[in-house]
Design a protein around this motif. Structure first.
Motif, PDB file in Angstrom:
ATOM      1  N   LEU A 171      -2.656   4.575  12.437  1.00 17.24           N
ATOM      2  CA  LEU A 171      -3.031   5.287  11.132  1.00 17.24           C
ATOM      3  C   LEU A 171      -3.033   6.735  10.711  1.00 17.24           C
ATOM      4  O   LEU A 171      -2.584   7.430  11.266  1.00 17.24           O
ATOM      5  N   PRO A 172      -3.053   7.096   9.289  1.00 16.14           N
ATOM      6  CA  PRO A 172      -2.712   8.478   8.656  1.00 16.14           C
ATOM      7  C   PRO A 172      -3.649   9.587   9.071  1.00 16.14           C
ATOM      8  O   PRO A 172      -2.847  10.857   9.032  1.00 16.14           O
ATOM      9  N   ASP A 173      -4.622   9.153   9.746  1.00 18.29           N
ATOM     10  CA  ASP A 173      -5.656  10.679  10.489  1.00 18.29           C
ATOM     11  C   ASP A 173      -5.088  11.692  11.064  1.00 18.29           C
ATOM     12  O   ASP A 173      -5.510  12.722  10.568  1.00 18.29           O
ATOM     13  N   SER A 174      -4.624  11.039  11.785  1.00 13.03           N
ATOM     14  CA  SER A 174      -3.990  11.840  13.227  1.00 13.03           C
ATOM     15  C   SER A 174      -3.116  12.941  12.596  1.00 13.03           C
ATOM     16  O   SER A 174      -2.536  14.197  12.444  1.00 13.03           O
ATOM     17  N   TYR A 175      -1.810  12.340  11.146  1.00 11.30           N
ATOM     18  CA  TYR A 175      -0.906  12.738  10.907  1.00 11.30           C
ATOM     19  C   TYR A 175      -1.329  14.734   9.932  1.00 11.30           C
ATOM     20  O   TYR A 175      -1.557  15.158   9.671  1.00 11.30           O
TER      21      TYR A 175
END
Length: 352
Positions: free
Chosen positions: A73-77
């Motif tokens: 998932l891209p959110d944490s990055y």
């Protein structure tokens, strides 16, 4: 002057690029076990709280924990990049943003968040043209991203392109206000005041600016500018009518009807408002109301081929083919007389 935004109060404080973190949510783009997703969301939310309190170490810990749980998932990055930008570690910030860009699926709803933060990183590193381009990508994903407009305005202001800066500050202010971010709406308004204090000849013609945005297909901006004009001039029939056109173009027919009918309240013989109200009613299949408006328009302008054409369409939808045929013949005769080739082609296509 009515319809222009001109401020005369000088704003003395200097603001750099507004720094904002956009909390991205874990969308249903991946088949992730519900408990794992819940833990992931919990770490993201806790990290954002820590970041808001400037507890960068704890924020990093939370976002890295989220990343470890669901690395696809891209959110944490994106949020890790936000922390690193706060710490002015742009190498780590850009590394995380590029990783997020690789992970984002086509249907991801917050691409504007990614591009905004990429632009912010570039801007803070002095890469202003690259930043402007990335902010524009954010706006292409979601034109309702006021931070990107605000950041673009600051770049234009620094380059001395004050009219462009003014236009973008105004749009940012209007969207901030609509989103309930009154502090940023006020800051954008104060920049407008500073620009006008520096050059009082500058201003924004809201009606003209709305038309230009409409012609470019930027209907959200066109509507915002008209709504601002109507806050200052609530009884202007042309502004209500134009806002109705914007809503109709966006297929918001009930809103369009409301605006056309308001225009008619202030100008009883507003033929185009009756005509477009009839078209909007026809689009939602309220044919009796459409007929009522087209008949009123016809009583005001009997030789308008478009009115006859629309009456024909409504009568046809109601099953009254005799009346439909009569009005289509009238439309064809009048369109030929006036040289309206576009309408003649539409009539010809009906026969085909």
């Amino acid at each position: 002057m009515a319809g222009k935004i001109i401020f005369f109060t000088l704003f003395l404080a200097f603001f750099s690029i507004f720094f904002i973190i956009w909390p991205a949510e874990a969308k249903e783009h991946f088949d992730i076990e519900p408990r794992l997703r819940a833990d992931y969301n919990s770490y993201i939310e806790e990290g954002l709280c820590r970041l808001e309190n400037k507890d960068y170490y704890s924020a990093l810990y939370c976002f890295y924990q989220a990343q470890g749980l669901v690395p696809e998932l891209p959110d944490s990055y994106i949020n890790l990049a936000a922390v690193y930008m706060q710490k002015k570690d742009f190498i780590e910030a850009d590394k995380n943003l590029k990783k997020a860009e690789r992970l984002i699926p086509p249907q991801y709803s917050q691409k504007n968040v990614l591009f905004y933060n990429m632009g912010l990183s570039a801007n803070l590193q002095g890469q202003h043209q690259e930043a402007y381009y990335l902010y524009q990508k954010a706006l292409e994903e979601d034109p309702y991203t006021p931070n990107a407009l605000y950041a673009q305005a600051e770049i234009k202001k620094a380059e001395g392109e004050l009219q462009d800066a003014l236009d973008r500050f105004l749009l940012a202010a209007l969207i901030f206000r609509e989103k309930g971010n009154f502090s940023m709406a006020r800051v954008a308004g104060e920049w407008i005041a500073q620009i006008n204090a520096a050059d009082p000849s500058l201003g924004i013609d809201l009606m003209q600016s709305s038309k230009e945005n409409f012609d470019r297909g930027k209907f959200i901006y066109s509507a915002l500018l008209l709504e601002e004009f109507l806050r200052q001039n609530p009884q202007d029939p042309q502004a209500h009518y134009r806002l109705g056109l914007v809503y109709a173009q966006a297929k918001k027919y009930h809103k369009a009807i409301d605006k056309f009918e308001t225009a008619i309240e202030y100008e009883k013989d507003f033929i185009q408002a009756y005509l477009n109200a009839g078209s909007a009613y026809g689009s939602i299949q309220e044919y009796d109301r459409a007929l009522e408006n087209f008949k009123k328009a016809l009583s005001l302008e009997k030789d308008n081929p478009n009115i006859h054409y629309n009456l024909a369409m409504v009568y046809s939808a109601l099953g009254n083919h005799r009346s439909a045929g009569k009005h289509i013949k009238q439309a064809e005769r009048l369109a030929s007389k006036k040289g309206d080739l576009s309408l003649l082609r539409r009539i010809e296509s009906l026969g085909q």
